[in-house]
Design an enzyme around this catalytic site. Structure first.
Site, PDB file in Angstrom:
ATOM      1  N   ASP A 124       0.872  -1.162   0.000  1.00 20.28           N
ATOM      2  CA  ASP A 124       0.000   0.000   0.000  1.00 20.28           C
ATOM      3  C   ASP A 124       0.919   1.224   0.000  1.00 20.28           C
ATOM      4  O   ASP A 124       2.094   1.118   0.390  1.00 20.28           O
ATOM      5  CB  ASP A 124      -0.883  -0.030   1.255  1.00 20.28           C
ATOM      6  CG  ASP A 124      -1.654   1.264   1.448  1.00 20.28           C
ATOM      7  OD1 ASP A 124      -2.407   1.640   0.533  1.00 20.28           O
ATOM      8  OD2 ASP A 124      -1.470   1.911   2.497  1.00 20.28           O
ATOM      9  N   ASP A 154      -0.111   5.047   0.804  1.00 21.53           N
ATOM     10  CA  ASP A 154      -0.357   6.098   1.789  1.00 21.53           C
ATOM     11  C   ASP A 154      -0.428   5.539   3.211  1.00 21.53           C
ATOM     12  O   ASP A 154      -1.244   4.668   3.510  1.00 21.53           O
ATOM     13  CB  ASP A 154      -1.657   6.821   1.453  1.00 21.53           C
ATOM     14  CG  ASP A 154      -1.632   7.387   0.041  1.00 21.53           C
ATOM     15  OD1 ASP A 154      -0.754   8.212  -0.234  1.00 21.53           O
ATOM     16  OD2 ASP A 154      -2.470   6.978  -0.777  1.00 21.53           O
ATOM     17  N   ASP A 191      -1.381  -0.383   6.209  1.00 19.15           N
ATOM     18  CA  ASP A 191      -1.492   0.379   7.452  1.00 19.15           C
ATOM     19  C   ASP A 191      -2.925   0.508   7.947  1.00 19.15           C
ATOM     20  O   ASP A 191      -3.144   0.957   9.069  1.00 19.15           O
ATOM     21  CB  ASP A 191      -0.936   1.795   7.246  1.00 19.15           C
ATOM     22  CG  ASP A 191      -1.872   2.651   6.401  1.00 19.15           C
ATOM     23  OD1 ASP A 191      -2.427   3.637   6.924  1.00 19.15           O
ATOM     24  OD2 ASP A 191      -2.069   2.316   5.215  1.00 19.15           O
TER      25      ASP A 191
END
Length: 232
Positions: free
Chosen positions: A12, A14, A171
């Protein structure tokens, strides 16, 4: 022969590779302020961490009763975000080290993100990660965003990888759920520490509960080496 066998790693972007959330928050705050919503806070922003920009805008329209169209709001937020991203985006140092360790072992890698392709490419180019991460999938290119598995499955397809051989670094809870739905292992590094007990993170093979402050490239490398299936 590589100790990682057929393992492929999908990042991922961001909040995982780069600390872009402050820029997304500021772009969103300015976009909403232009629409008359002047009380948007960081705590409000945290509710949308991990879902695509388009989905966020759709939820904003309903929550704040905005009159502008989704397309108009999306264009406005993306424009503001790109201005901020080009000026300053920070790569998490241990994540950069992890990418370099994997590159040394020739592990195939990709980025699969809820951001627009333009935003992803601007960040990768601006941070020097583009040379290592050449395969990119945006939520704009698939039917459904996270927590659906589409972006991760498309990344695996482009790399010619079996989903069972893929490890996702994420995240956010929707991303961890998407990795699980894709049949992939997951290293979860919660951006919002208070969300570490979200049930979606319980499916992760490795959960770094303290987030980026506890993540180390060497520990992730060792875990990956120890859990990687050998070539078939």
């Amino acid at each position: 022969m590589s100790i990682f066998g057929d393992t492929t790693v999908i990042f991922d972007l961001d909040g995982t590779l780069v600390d872009s959330e402050p820029n997304y928050y500021e772009a969103g705050r300015r976009t909403l302020a232009e629409q008359g919503v002047t009380d948007f806070t960081w705590a409000d922003h945290e509710q949308y961490v991990g879902i695509s920009t388009q989905e966020t805008i759709t939820l904003w329209k309903e929550r704040y009763d905005l009159t502008a169209s989704v397309d108009e709001l999306l264009a406005d937020k993306n424009r503001r975000y790109l201005e901020l991203a080009r000026a300053s985006t920070t790569v998490f140092p241990e994540m950069r080290s992890f990418v370099e360790l994997l590159a040394e072992e020739s592990v195939p890698m990709a980025v699969a993100s809820g951001s627009s392709r333009g935003a992803i490419e601007a960040i990768l180019n601006g941070t020097g990660l583009a040379d290592r991460l050449k395969t990119v999938v945006s939520a704009d290119e698939v039917a459904r965003g996270k927590p659906a598995p589409d972006v991760f499955l498309e990344a695996a397809r482009r790399l010619g990888a079996d989903p069972a051989d893929c490890v996702v670094l994420e995240d956010a809870a929707p991303g961890a759920a998407a990795a699980h739905a894709a049949g992939m292992r997951c290293v979860a590094i919660p951006y919002v520490a208070a969300q570490a007990d979200d049930p979606a993170f319980a499916t992760a093979g490795l959960l770094v509960r303290g987030g980026q402050s506890e993540f180390t490239a060497r520990a992730a490398y060792d875990w990956l080496a120890g859990s990687s299936p050998r070539p078939r």
